[in-house]
Design an enzyme around this catalytic site. Structure first.
Site, PDB file in Angstrom:
ATOM      1  N   TRP A  42       0.865  -1.188   0.000  1.00 37.36           N
ATOM      2  CA  TRP A  42       0.000   0.000   0.000  1.00 37.36           C
ATOM      3  C   TRP A  42       0.901   1.237   0.000  1.00 37.36           C
ATOM      4  O   TRP A  42       1.822   1.332   0.822  1.00 37.36           O
ATOM      5  CB  TRP A  42      -0.886  -0.039   1.251  1.00 37.36           C
ATOM      6  CG  TRP A  42      -1.763   1.157   1.429  1.00 37.36           C
ATOM      7  CD1 TRP A  42      -2.588   1.718   0.498  1.00 37.36           C
ATOM      8  CD2 TRP A  42      -1.913   1.942   2.631  1.00 37.36           C
ATOM      9  NE1 TRP A  42      -3.248   2.790   1.043  1.00 37.36           N
ATOM     10  CE2 TRP A  42      -2.852   2.954   2.340  1.00 37.36           C
ATOM     11  CE3 TRP A  42      -1.356   1.882   3.900  1.00 37.36           C
ATOM     12  CZ2 TRP A  42      -3.232   3.895   3.288  1.00 37.36           C
ATOM     13  CZ3 TRP A  42      -1.735   2.812   4.846  1.00 37.36           C
ATOM     14  CH2 TRP A  42      -2.676   3.812   4.537  1.00 37.36           C
ATOM     15  N   LYS A  68     -13.173  -0.411   6.271  1.00 42.57           N
ATOM     16  CA  LYS A  68     -13.829  -1.240   5.256  1.00 42.57           C
ATOM     17  C   LYS A  68     -14.849  -2.186   5.881  1.00 42.57           C
ATOM     18  O   LYS A  68     -15.968  -2.278   5.415  1.00 42.57           O
ATOM     19  CB  LYS A  68     -12.801  -2.092   4.500  1.00 42.57           C
ATOM     20  CG  LYS A  68     -11.459  -1.469   4.312  1.00 42.57           C
ATOM     21  CD  LYS A  68     -11.436  -0.497   3.177  1.00 42.57           C
ATOM     22  CE  LYS A  68     -10.222   0.383   3.346  1.00 42.57           C
ATOM     23  NZ  LYS A  68      -9.583   0.771   2.138  1.00 42.57           N
ATOM     24  N   ASP A  73      -0.514  -5.264   9.429  1.00 43.48           N
ATOM     25  CA  ASP A  73      -1.467  -4.241   9.037  1.00 43.48           C
ATOM     26  C   ASP A  73      -2.761  -4.978   8.686  1.00 43.48           C
ATOM     27  O   ASP A  73      -2.810  -5.726   7.707  1.00 43.48           O
ATOM     28  CB  ASP A  73      -0.933  -3.463   7.825  1.00 43.48           C
ATOM     29  CG  ASP A  73      -1.916  -2.394   7.362  1.00 43.48           C
ATOM     30  OD1 ASP A  73      -3.043  -2.337   7.886  1.00 43.48           O
ATOM     31  OD2 ASP A  73      -1.550  -1.615   6.459  1.00 43.48           O
TER      32      ASP A  73
HETATM   33  N1  PGU Z   1      -3.562  -0.399   5.327  1.00 47.20           N
HETATM   34  C1  PGU Z   1      -3.904  -0.860   4.119  1.00 47.20           C
HETATM   35  C2  PGU Z   1      -3.243  -2.089   3.609  1.00 47.20           C
HETATM   36  C3  PGU Z   1      -4.876  -0.192   3.363  1.00 47.20           C
HETATM   37  O1  PGU Z   1      -5.207  -0.658   2.182  1.00 47.20           O
HETATM   38  C4  PGU Z   1      -5.472   0.973   3.878  1.00 47.20           C
HETATM   39  C5  PGU Z   1      -6.487   1.745   3.084  1.00 47.20           C
HETATM   40  C6  PGU Z   1      -5.081   1.391   5.161  1.00 47.20           C
HETATM   41  C7  PGU Z   1      -4.129   0.684   5.852  1.00 47.20           C
HETATM   42  C8  PGU Z   1      -5.621   2.615   5.838  1.00 47.20           C
HETATM   43  O2  PGU Z   1      -6.932   2.740   5.894  1.00 47.20           O
HETATM   44  P1  PGU Z   1      -7.641   3.696   6.941  1.00 47.20           P
HETATM   45  O3  PGU Z   1      -8.722   4.351   6.164  1.00 47.20           O
HETATM   46  O4  PGU Z   1      -6.651   4.652   7.461  1.00 47.20           O
HETATM   47  O5  PGU Z   1      -8.145   2.779   7.983  1.00 47.20           O
HETATM   48  N2  PGU Z   1      -6.314   1.766   1.717  1.00 47.20           N
HETATM   49  C9  PGU Z   1      -7.370   2.106   0.794  1.00 47.20           C
HETATM   50  C10 PGU Z   1      -8.063   3.421   1.101  1.00 47.20           C
HETATM   51  C11 PGU Z   1      -7.519   4.659   0.514  1.00 47.20           C
HETATM   52  C12 PGU Z   1      -6.181   5.042   1.098  1.00 47.20           C
HETATM   53  O6  PGU Z   1      -5.186   4.880   0.378  1.00 47.20           O
HETATM   54  O7  PGU Z   1      -6.136   5.465   2.257  1.00 47.20           O
HETATM   55  C13 PGU Z   1      -6.856   2.003  -0.622  1.00 47.20           C
HETATM   56  O8  PGU Z   1      -7.613   2.306  -1.538  1.00 47.20           O
HETATM   57  O9  PGU Z   1      -5.728   1.515  -0.816  1.00 47.20           O
END
Ligand code: PGU
Length: 448
Positions: A174, A291, A255
């Site tokens: 990510w 989510k 994570d």
């Molecule tokens: N860790 C991972 C692996 C994730 O995919 C995401 C969110 C988070 C942590 C953090 O999410 P929080 O909203 O802070 O709980 N990834 C999504 C959402 C958009 C972003 O980049 O924040 C995504 O689309 O990859």
């Protein structure tokens, strides 16, 4: 020791400068002076550089600007209904109604570490109701500003208290991981994870890199539904990974942003974390309820640090307060109260698991529909990975220029690494996506 501290500080300043795109300390000083000289008609922020949009959230910015009626946002990982609308879970609405009806509720500040009931239940959700680590008070849990906040608190804590503040991140990972850790004072290195040739896990490469990583290094692991690849280790592979990490006294940092979204089962998706906690070793776990409860903007999450003993956990908890207090003092009330209400009430919890499974199943059905649509069109290439990958995303294998083509010609928005959010698709939009992917793969020129 002082030297090490200094060089860590220098590294951190360099990281900050690169992140905020500050040209160089000397150049900035010079330009600042010039700015002051002409203060009458120049902004004191004249030197501020235009920053690029975020690679993930910036996709939504571009999407919002597009007037096309057929536009489709498959960038951000956010669940949409069959009608393409954001979803507020029914249990969330019911929990909110309960909260509003409780006359004794107020908006006072929370404790620095947040809602204690939420923290307890959040730890139980990931570690399991019979977790000996919880029973023995070996877990320090703090409420955090969703998963991102939990990771950042973890980074700052490790930078201050862990002898080896260097983290190994899967390749790819990510995009925000690469920022959170260095800015939090933890340097980063990659380890092999995804093999583009097989579109699967590079298990041998991963083990080799973990073995080559220093003893005691921190290893970031996606608990389930790896983002962006959708490729998770099997249970046997997790066992192999665990053995290597434990044999080198490395520190796992899980994570966990998608518990329940990978398989539809909260327990199944906690397998990897629980297997690492069952061996009695220590680890960190960030949790996000963005989510799985659809609480994205409420920013609900937690950081758990599993320690060897209760006294250590208690001291760790006291230090986490020192990380949090100067950052944002204490976390917000509302979202954690919703999550706690759902986690503590048997009925709401049961209804939540049904709604969660419904979301996971709809995503899986989108995988089948997209796969079938590509087969119908005879799109060249092997698309089995659309079915095999797990969680919210498909890592399509489309390259940057194919992605650009799809955005330009079909108004389909996705991250430039070819990741699409399956949760943003519906039966109505699958044909449009399949047409675009087909055209991108066969190398179609402009539609017009
Ligand atoms: N860790 C991972 C692996 C994730 O995919 C995401 C969110 C988070 C942590 C953090 O999410 P929080 O909203 O802070 O709980 N990834 C999504 C959402 C958009 C972003 O980049 O924040 C995504 O689309 O990859």
């Amino acid at each position: 020791m002082a030297g090490t501290f200094m060089s860590a500080q220098v590294r951190r300043i360099a990281t900050l400068a690169a992140h905020f795109r500050v040209p160089s300390v000397a150049a900035t000083g010079e330009r600042r002076l010039q700015a002051f000289a002409t203060m009458a008609n120049t902004s004191v922020f004249e030197n501020v550089q235009q920053a690029p949009e975020d690679p993930i959230l910036g996709v939504t910015v571009a999407y919002n600007k597009d007037p096309s009626p057929s536009k489709l946002n498959l960038g951000v990982g956010a669940y949409r209904t069959e009608e393409g609308k954001p979803l507020v879970l029914d249990v969330v609405k019911r929990a909110e109604q309960q909260l509003v009806a409780e006359k004794s509720r107020n908006k006072e500040y929370q404790a620095i570490t947040g809602n204690q009931q939420f923290n307890k239940l959040s730890a139980r959700l990931i570690l399991g109701p019979d977790s000996p680590a919880i029973a023995k008070n070996c877990v320090a849990t703090v409420q955090a500003l969703s998963g991102t906040g939990a990771l950042r608190i973890g980074a700052e804590f490790l930078a201050a208290h862990y002898a080896k503040p260097q983290i190994f991140l899967p390749m790819p990972t990510w995009g925000n991981h690469n920022k959170i850790f260095p800015l939090g004072g933890v340097s980063q290195k990659p380890y092999r994870y995804y093999d583009p040739k097989t579109r699967g896990l590079d298990y041998e490469g991963m083990l080799e890199d973990l073995k080559a990583a220093p003893d005691g290094a921190v290893i970031l692991l996606h608990a389930c539904a790896h983002n962006p690849t959708g490729v998770d280790p099997t249970e046997e592979q997790w066992e192999g990974i665990r053995k290597v990490i434990r044999s080198k006294n490395q520190l796992p940092f899980f994570d966990c942003a998608y518990q329940g979204f990978a398989s539809g089962s909260l327990d199944k998706d906690a397998y990897a974390v629980r297997s690492f906690v069952a061996d009695g070793g220590e680890c960190l776990i960030s949790q996000s309820f963005a989510k799985n409860m659809g609480l994205y903007g409420e920013r609900v999450g937690a950081l758990n640090i599993v320690c060897r003993s209760a006294p250590v956990a208690s001291r760790v908890d006291s230090q986490l307060k020192l990380v949090i207090r100067p950052m944002y003092s204490s976390p917000p009330v509302h979202g954690a109260a919703i999550a706690a209400a759902i986690l503590e009430d048997g009925n709401l919890f049961k209804n939540w698991t049904v709604e969660l499974k419904g979301m996971a199943d709809r995503i899986i059905s989108m995988r089948h529909q997209l796969y079938d649509a590509l087969q119908e069109r005879g799109t060249p290439g092997d698309w089995d990975h659309v079915l095999k990958q797990i969680g919210m995303f498909t890592f399509t294998g489309l390259n940057k220029s194919q992605v650009e083509f799809m955005t330009r010609e079909y108004h389909i928005y996705m991250t430039s690494d070819g990741r699409i959010s399956m949760a943003g698709l519906s039966s109505r939009t699958v044909p449009h996506l399949a047409d675009a992917m087909h055209a991108a793969v066969v190398g179609a020129k402009s539609k017009v």
